[in-house]
Design a protein around this motif. Structure first.
Motif, PDB file in Angstrom:
ATOM      1  N   THR A 257       4.363 -34.405 -10.777  1.00  0.00           N
ATOM      2  CA  THR A 257       3.591 -34.440  -9.537  1.00  0.00           C
ATOM      3  C   THR A 257       4.435 -34.081  -8.337  1.00  0.00           C
ATOM      4  O   THR A 257       3.959 -34.096  -7.218  1.00  0.00           O
ATOM      5  CB  THR A 257       2.999 -35.848  -9.301  1.00  0.00           C
ATOM      6  N   GLU A 258       5.720 -33.782  -8.572  1.00  0.00           N
ATOM      7  CA  GLU A 258       6.533 -33.427  -7.404  1.00  0.00           C
ATOM      8  C   GLU A 258       7.232 -32.103  -7.693  1.00  0.00           C
ATOM      9  O   GLU A 258       7.182 -31.589  -8.808  1.00  0.00           O
ATOM     10  CB  GLU A 258       7.522 -34.535  -7.065  1.00  0.00           C
ATOM     11  N   ALA A 259       7.873 -31.597  -6.667  1.00  0.00           N
ATOM     12  CA  ALA A 259       8.487 -30.281  -6.803  1.00  0.00           C
ATOM     13  C   ALA A 259       9.909 -30.310  -6.277  1.00  0.00           C
ATOM     14  O   ALA A 259      10.399 -29.350  -5.713  1.00  0.00           O
ATOM     15  CB  ALA A 259       7.649 -29.242  -6.053  1.00  0.00           C
ATOM     16  N   TYR A 262      12.360 -27.579  -6.729  1.00  0.00           N
ATOM     17  CA  TYR A 262      12.071 -26.259  -6.174  1.00  0.00           C
ATOM     18  C   TYR A 262      12.201 -26.220  -4.663  1.00  0.00           C
ATOM     19  O   TYR A 262      11.782 -25.285  -4.015  1.00  0.00           O
ATOM     20  CB  TYR A 262      10.671 -25.809  -6.623  1.00  0.00           C
ATOM     21  N   VAL A 263      12.788 -27.290  -4.088  1.00  0.00           N
ATOM     22  CA  VAL A 263      13.066 -27.270  -2.655  1.00  0.00           C
ATOM     23  C   VAL A 263      14.214 -26.297  -2.424  1.00  0.00           C
ATOM     24  O   VAL A 263      15.238 -26.365  -3.096  1.00  0.00           O
ATOM     25  CB  VAL A 263      13.453 -28.679  -2.162  1.00  0.00           C
ATOM     26  N   LYS A 264      14.006 -25.389  -1.487  1.00  0.00           N
ATOM     27  CA  LYS A 264      15.087 -24.455  -1.178  1.00  0.00           C
ATOM     28  C   LYS A 264      16.231 -25.243  -0.569  1.00  0.00           C
ATOM     29  O   LYS A 264      16.022 -25.999   0.392  1.00  0.00           O
ATOM     30  CB  LYS A 264      14.600 -23.409  -0.164  1.00  0.00           C
ATOM     31  N   SER A 267      16.737 -26.217   3.252  1.00  0.00           N
ATOM     32  CA  SER A 267      15.585 -25.707   4.003  1.00  0.00           C
ATOM     33  C   SER A 267      14.903 -26.787   4.829  1.00  0.00           C
ATOM     34  O   SER A 267      14.081 -26.509   5.674  1.00  0.00           O
ATOM     35  CB  SER A 267      14.564 -25.102   3.037  1.00  0.00           C
ATOM     36  N   MET A 268      15.272 -28.038   4.574  1.00  0.00           N
ATOM     37  CA  MET A 268      14.597 -29.104   5.289  1.00  0.00           C
ATOM     38  C   MET A 268      15.124 -29.196   6.710  1.00  0.00           C
ATOM     39  O   MET A 268      16.334 -29.199   6.936  1.00  0.00           O
ATOM     40  CB  MET A 268      14.837 -30.427   4.568  1.00  0.00           C
ATOM     41  N   TYR A 269      14.215 -29.221   7.640  1.00  0.00           N
ATOM     42  CA  TYR A 269      14.603 -29.208   9.040  1.00  0.00           C
ATOM     43  C   TYR A 269      13.659 -30.116   9.812  1.00  0.00           C
ATOM     44  O   TYR A 269      12.440 -29.910   9.800  1.00  0.00           O
ATOM     45  CB  TYR A 269      14.543 -27.766   9.553  1.00  0.00           C
ATOM     46  N   ILE A 270      14.227 -31.130  10.437  1.00  0.00           N
ATOM     47  CA  ILE A 270      13.398 -32.038  11.234  1.00  0.00           C
ATOM     48  C   ILE A 270      13.491 -31.572  12.676  1.00  0.00           C
ATOM     49  O   ILE A 270      14.563 -31.595  13.282  1.00  0.00           O
ATOM     50  CB  ILE A 270      13.903 -33.494  11.134  1.00  0.00           C
TER      51      ILE A 270
ATOM     52  N   CYS B 163       6.537 -21.414  -0.652  1.00  0.00           N
ATOM     53  CA  CYS B 163       5.945 -21.700   0.652  1.00  0.00           C
ATOM     54  C   CYS B 163       6.913 -22.475   1.523  1.00  0.00           C
ATOM     55  O   CYS B 163       7.884 -23.051   1.047  1.00  0.00           O
ATOM     56  CB  CYS B 163       4.641 -22.482   0.517  1.00  0.00           C
ATOM     57  N   ASP B 164       6.639 -22.463   2.823  1.00  0.00           N
ATOM     58  CA  ASP B 164       7.306 -23.368   3.746  1.00  0.00           C
ATOM     59  C   ASP B 164       6.253 -24.380   4.166  1.00  0.00           C
ATOM     60  O   ASP B 164       5.147 -23.996   4.552  1.00  0.00           O
ATOM     61  CB  ASP B 164       7.824 -22.616   4.986  1.00  0.00           C
ATOM     62  N   SER B 199      10.085 -28.959   8.885  1.00  0.00           N
ATOM     63  CA  SER B 199       9.639 -28.072   7.826  1.00  0.00           C
ATOM     64  C   SER B 199      10.564 -28.170   6.623  1.00  0.00           C
ATOM     65  O   SER B 199      11.697 -28.640   6.722  1.00  0.00           O
ATOM     66  CB  SER B 199       9.588 -26.630   8.328  1.00  0.00           C
ATOM     67  N   ILE B 200      10.045 -27.730   5.503  1.00  0.00           N
ATOM     68  CA  ILE B 200      10.826 -27.734   4.270  1.00  0.00           C
ATOM     69  C   ILE B 200      10.322 -26.568   3.416  1.00  0.00           C
ATOM     70  O   ILE B 200       9.118 -26.284   3.405  1.00  0.00           O
ATOM     71  CB  ILE B 200      10.700 -29.095   3.552  1.00  0.00           C
ATOM     72  N   GLY B 201      11.248 -25.886   2.776  1.00  0.00           N
ATOM     73  CA  GLY B 201      10.851 -24.700   2.022  1.00  0.00           C
ATOM     74  C   GLY B 201      10.870 -24.925   0.518  1.00  0.00           C
ATOM     75  O   GLY B 201      11.726 -25.643   0.002  1.00  0.00           O
ATOM     76  N   PHE B 202       9.906 -24.332  -0.161  1.00  0.00           N
ATOM     77  CA  PHE B 202       9.852 -24.425  -1.616  1.00  0.00           C
ATOM     78  C   PHE B 202       9.878 -23.023  -2.200  1.00  0.00           C
ATOM     79  O   PHE B 202       9.288 -22.095  -1.642  1.00  0.00           O
ATOM     80  CB  PHE B 202       8.572 -25.117  -2.080  1.00  0.00           C
ATOM     81  N   ALA B 203      10.543 -22.873  -3.327  1.00  0.00           N
ATOM     82  CA  ALA B 203      10.584 -21.576  -3.979  1.00  0.00           C
ATOM     83  C   ALA B 203      10.212 -21.719  -5.446  1.00  0.00           C
ATOM     84  O   ALA B 203      10.748 -22.571  -6.150  1.00  0.00           O
ATOM     85  CB  ALA B 203      11.978 -20.968  -3.857  1.00  0.00           C
ATOM     86  N   ILE B 205       7.592 -22.723  -7.435  1.00  0.00           N
ATOM     87  CA  ILE B 205       7.034 -23.875  -8.141  1.00  0.00           C
ATOM     88  C   ILE B 205       6.164 -23.330  -9.270  1.00  0.00           C
ATOM     89  O   ILE B 205       5.199 -22.604  -9.020  1.00  0.00           O
ATOM     90  CB  ILE B 205       6.175 -24.735  -7.199  1.00  0.00           C
ATOM     91  N   GLU B 258      -0.438 -30.087  -4.684  1.00  0.00           N
ATOM     92  CA  GLU B 258      -0.177 -31.494  -4.990  1.00  0.00           C
ATOM     93  C   GLU B 258       1.333 -31.755  -5.046  1.00  0.00           C
ATOM     94  O   GLU B 258       1.837 -32.740  -4.499  1.00  0.00           O
ATOM     95  CB  GLU B 258      -0.822 -31.804  -6.354  1.00  0.00           C
ATOM     96  N   ARG B 259       2.027 -30.824  -5.677  1.00  0.00           N
ATOM     97  CA  ARG B 259       3.466 -31.025  -5.833  1.00  0.00           C
ATOM     98  C   ARG B 259       4.203 -30.796  -4.515  1.00  0.00           C
ATOM     99  O   ARG B 259       5.172 -31.480  -4.210  1.00  0.00           O
ATOM    100  CB  ARG B 259       3.993 -30.105  -6.935  1.00  0.00           C
ATOM    101  N   VAL B 260       3.741 -29.824  -3.739  1.00  0.00           N
ATOM    102  CA  VAL B 260       4.351 -29.593  -2.428  1.00  0.00           C
ATOM    103  C   VAL B 260       4.180 -30.829  -1.548  1.00  0.00           C
ATOM    104  O   VAL B 260       5.120 -31.311  -0.912  1.00  0.00           O
ATOM    105  CB  VAL B 260       3.715 -28.358  -1.745  1.00  0.00           C
ATOM    106  N   LYS B 262       3.617 -33.986  -2.371  1.00  0.00           N
ATOM    107  CA  LYS B 262       4.392 -35.149  -2.821  1.00  0.00           C
ATOM    108  C   LYS B 262       5.865 -35.012  -2.435  1.00  0.00           C
ATOM    109  O   LYS B 262       6.478 -35.924  -1.894  1.00  0.00           O
ATOM    110  CB  LYS B 262       4.230 -35.281  -4.342  1.00  0.00           C
ATOM    111  N   SER B 263       6.423 -33.827  -2.678  1.00  0.00           N
ATOM    112  CA  SER B 263       7.847 -33.650  -2.403  1.00  0.00           C
ATOM    113  C   SER B 263       8.129 -33.611  -0.910  1.00  0.00           C
ATOM    114  O   SER B 263       9.179 -34.057  -0.457  1.00  0.00           O
ATOM    115  CB  SER B 263       8.370 -32.365  -3.059  1.00  0.00           C
ATOM    116  N   SER B 267      10.598 -36.206   0.850  1.00  0.00           N
ATOM    117  CA  SER B 267      11.762 -35.739   1.598  1.00  0.00           C
ATOM    118  C   SER B 267      11.728 -36.273   3.024  1.00  0.00           C
ATOM    119  O   SER B 267      12.751 -36.684   3.563  1.00  0.00           O
ATOM    120  CB  SER B 267      11.791 -34.210   1.643  1.00  0.00           C
ATOM    121  N   PHE B 268      10.540 -36.266   3.634  1.00  0.00           N
ATOM    122  CA  PHE B 268      10.441 -36.757   5.017  1.00  0.00           C
ATOM    123  C   PHE B 268      10.675 -38.263   5.047  1.00  0.00           C
ATOM    124  O   PHE B 268      11.353 -38.772   5.930  1.00  0.00           O
ATOM    125  CB  PHE B 268       9.073 -36.393   5.632  1.00  0.00           C
TER     126      PHE B 268
END
Lengths: 317, 353
Positions: A257-259, A262-264, A267-270, B163-164, B199-203, B205, B258-260, B262-263, B267-268
């Motif tokens: 249920t999570e990814a 696959y987090v770049k 890439s996380m930026y607050i 996606c971002d 923001s947070i980026g995913f590649a 999935i 759903e996975r984006v 949740k993650s 992360s936040f």
């Protein structure tokens, strides 16, 4: 459903194991008579000299022909019951080198029950050794006046240290509170039996050098059972967690249920954030009252009319 | 400053009144006091966080058709398989029954990426064996008696989503402090409004695009090592069969979202530290730069038989990760259960007596 049944079956299995473990360990306090007895026999200073000096030579003025250690003036016991109690008392006397007296009376005259008990004990010459080690448990039936009858334990010498206020001071004390229900029901023989059993337990504990007291309370089998139940509960929960995780490792086809994979990276930026205090609540709860009966424990003692030191206690029933 | 401006109390939602004497805003119902700056910032945060979450995906691959492929169907389970001209597929990788070529493949778009098989058939079976190792609840004879009925290398269609995510999340957090004096025990609960926007980026999935393929099996063999992903070339398919996608990218959006979500939330939330409780109050997630591509992933499918029961395993054809369910020996399970429980009870006796 099947799972629940299996689980219940396992619980029963564990309980059976617990009972069998316990059967070996129990009873916690009646299992070392022989050891103590042997030890006593080897120890000449205590038991033999005590018997030599005091054992046979008491000058009883107590007018009871059945045996001077059960003085049943109120006639609450049958002959067989007296004999049985005497046997117990003899065991205690030889085991711990103390005198143990049971006394019932219908009247104590104008004296307080404490003075009466102390004097009865002193003037009848009870007690072993220079400090008159021993105790007497007495009932004053007060001619049958219900609620105004007395029970009282007087202790001397070593018994003062063994039977602390924790044991016999008032109706909340350990031994008294165990004996009182029988007294209230008029089951005097059972009351005396219980009393003597508990005397045995307390003296046996005192041999370890740490008599029962407020800081070293006697754990009833009830508290053992509840500890065992807690242990069993924890054991079952831990066993379930461990075996369940073993079982979980058997299955790897699970939905994700999570990814997070696959987090770049980076890439996380607050861009905007705040942590703002909003409001606060303060609640207070009164501390529980600390028990007033002096945490220190020990025995309260006083001097009797003959000048000897006595401890003990009692109450009405 | 106009006293007509109306604000809601961020804490209790009550009406806020401007207290001219104190030059601050005051909530009549809960008694909190705010400055104007605080209120303005908070209002904006709430508005951001209350925007509906929004996702928008589009394909980045050229919609070319895959050519020179033959189509096979399995009459028994209904699977549709493709293989190149040089490969003669004869058995269905899902159910093991014979399959029939039903003609040339038409109208299927060409994948844009592929991860080629890295594990040989033998290595895949070795992966399964080492997966069974150290499993204390596995029936004793499973490894020796288990017969591999079927092992097939299969390219499984996947949609890979990029996606971002832009998220604005408001949390309600508390900090608890306790102390006591001679009479009372005090508990102080401080409440905080917390806002995180970023923001947070995913590649890439992965979501599998095959109806026949159980999603849990494909989730179980993740992750693939994308460093070895290549531009699609039909040459890689030779010797292997491939499954034809029958779940469109659009139908897979939900899984990816759903996975984006949740993650992103996880992360936040990990940036909100030092509180006893953190509860998200409102969350808004919007994605941009969203795209997906069509890729083929290598999977070894193993059908094995143990005591008349079939067990299916999927092995990642690149990393060897095994996905499947091993049988649990009930006797072993309860022996372990009883043994552990008995050991703990035995140790507990030391403390009880």
């Amino acid at each position: 459903m099947k799972k629940i049944f299996s689980f219940a079956a396992a619980m029963i299995l564990v309980l059976v194991m617990f009972v069998s473990v316990h059967a070996v360990d129990d009873p916690p306090f009646f299992d070392s008579y022989d050891d103590v007895y042997l030890y006593r026999n080897d120890n000449d200073d205590v038991s033999e000299s005590a018997t030599e000096q005091y054992g046979a030579d008491y000058d009883f003025s107590a007018p009871d022909s059945k045996g001077a250690y059960v003085v049943d003036w109120a006639d609450l016991l049958t002959d067989e019951q007296e004999a049985s109690l005497l046997k117990k008392i003899d065991e205690l006397r030889s085991k711990y080198a103390i005198d143990v007296v049971i006394h019932t009376t219908n009247s104590i005259g104008n004296k307080s029950v404490r003075d009466y008990a102390d004097d009865f004990y002193d003037y009848n010459g009870y007690g072993v050794g220079p400090d008159h080690d021993g105790l007497m448990f007495m009932l004053n039936m007060n001619n049958g006046e219900e609620g105004n009858r007395d029970y009282y334990t007087t202790t001397t010498g070593r018994a003062i240290e063994v039977l602390t206020d924790y044991a016999v001071y008032d109706s909340d004390s350990y031994i008294n509170s165990r004996v009182l229900p029988y007294l209230a029901d008029g089951e005097y023989y059972e009351a005396f039996e219980k009393y003597l059993d508990l005397i045995d337990v307390f003296f046996e504990q005192a041999e370890t050098g740490e008599p029962f007291d407020v800081g070293n309370t006697y754990k009833t089998s009830g508290s053992y059972v509840s500890h065992e139940l807690i242990a069993v509960g924890i054991a079952v929960i831990v066993a379930f967690l461990v075996t369940n995780s073993m079982k979980n490792s058997m299955k790897t086809n699970r939905k994700k249920t999570e990814a997070s994979n696959y987090v770049k990276p980076g890439s996380m930026y607050i861009s905007e954030s705040f942590d703002r205090f909003s409001y606060r609540n303060v609640s207070r709860v009164a501390k529980p009252e600390s028990s007033s009966s002096g945490g220190g424990g020990g025995s309260s003692s006083h001097s009797s009319s003959s000048g000897s030191s006595h401890g003990g206690g009692g109450g009405k029933f | 400053m106009s006293s007509l401006v109306e604000y809601q109390c961020p804490n209790c939602g009550g009406a806020i009144r401007f207290d001219a004497a104190a030059q601050s805003f005051r909530c009549d119902s809960c008694g909190n006091v705010y400055t104007e700056a605080q209120l303005a910032g908070y209002d904006e945060a709430i508005k951001n966080a209350e925007k509906a979450s929004h996702y928008d995906w589009h394909s980045d691959g050229a919609e070319e058709e895959l050519e020179g492929m033959k189509k096979y169907s399995c009459e028994s389970c209904g699977a549709e398989i493709i293989a190149d001209d040089t490969t003669a597929a004869s058995e269905c990788p899902y159910c093991g029954n014979p399959i029939m070529m039903t003609g040339n493949l038409t109208g299927m778009s060409r994948p844009s990426r592929i991860i080629p098989f890295k594990l040989t058939q033998k290595q895949a079976m070795e992966s399964l064996r080492s997966f069974c190792k150290g499993k204390k609840l596995l029936p004793k004879g499973f490894l020796s008696e288990n017969r591999v009925k079927e092992i097939k290398g299969l390219y499984v269609p996947f949609w890979l989503f990029d996606c971002d995510a832009n998220a604005s999340i408001v949390y309600d957090a508390t900090r608890v402090r306790t102390w006591s004096d001679s009479k009372y025990n005090y508990t102080e609960t401080s409440h905080y409004d917390i806002y995180r926007s970023g923001s947070i980026g995913f590649a890439d999935i992965p979501v599998d695009g095959s109806k026949k393929m159980d999603d849990t099996y494909m989730d179980g063999i993740e992750p693939f090592n994308y460093a070895e992903m290549r531009e699609f070339n039909p040459a890689f398919l030779s010797g292997f069969v491939a499954d034809k996608y029958d779940v469109s990218a659009e139908e897979c959006f939900n899984r990816a979202e759903e996975r984006v979500r949740k993650s992103t939330e996880d992360s936040f939330a990990s940036t909100v530290n030092g509180y006893s409780t953190v509860i998200p109050k409102s969350t808004s997630i919007r994605t941009n730069n969203s795209s997906y591509k069509y890729a083929m992933m290598p999977v070894w499918m193993l059908n094995t038989k143990y005591r008349d029961k079939l067990y299916t395993f999927a092995v990642n054809g690149q990393t060897g990760r095994v996905s499947g369910t091993l049988p649990v020996d009930r006797t072993k399970f309860w022996l372990w259960f009883g043994g552990i429980a008995a050991a703990i009870i035995a140790v507990a006796q030391i403390f009880i007596f």
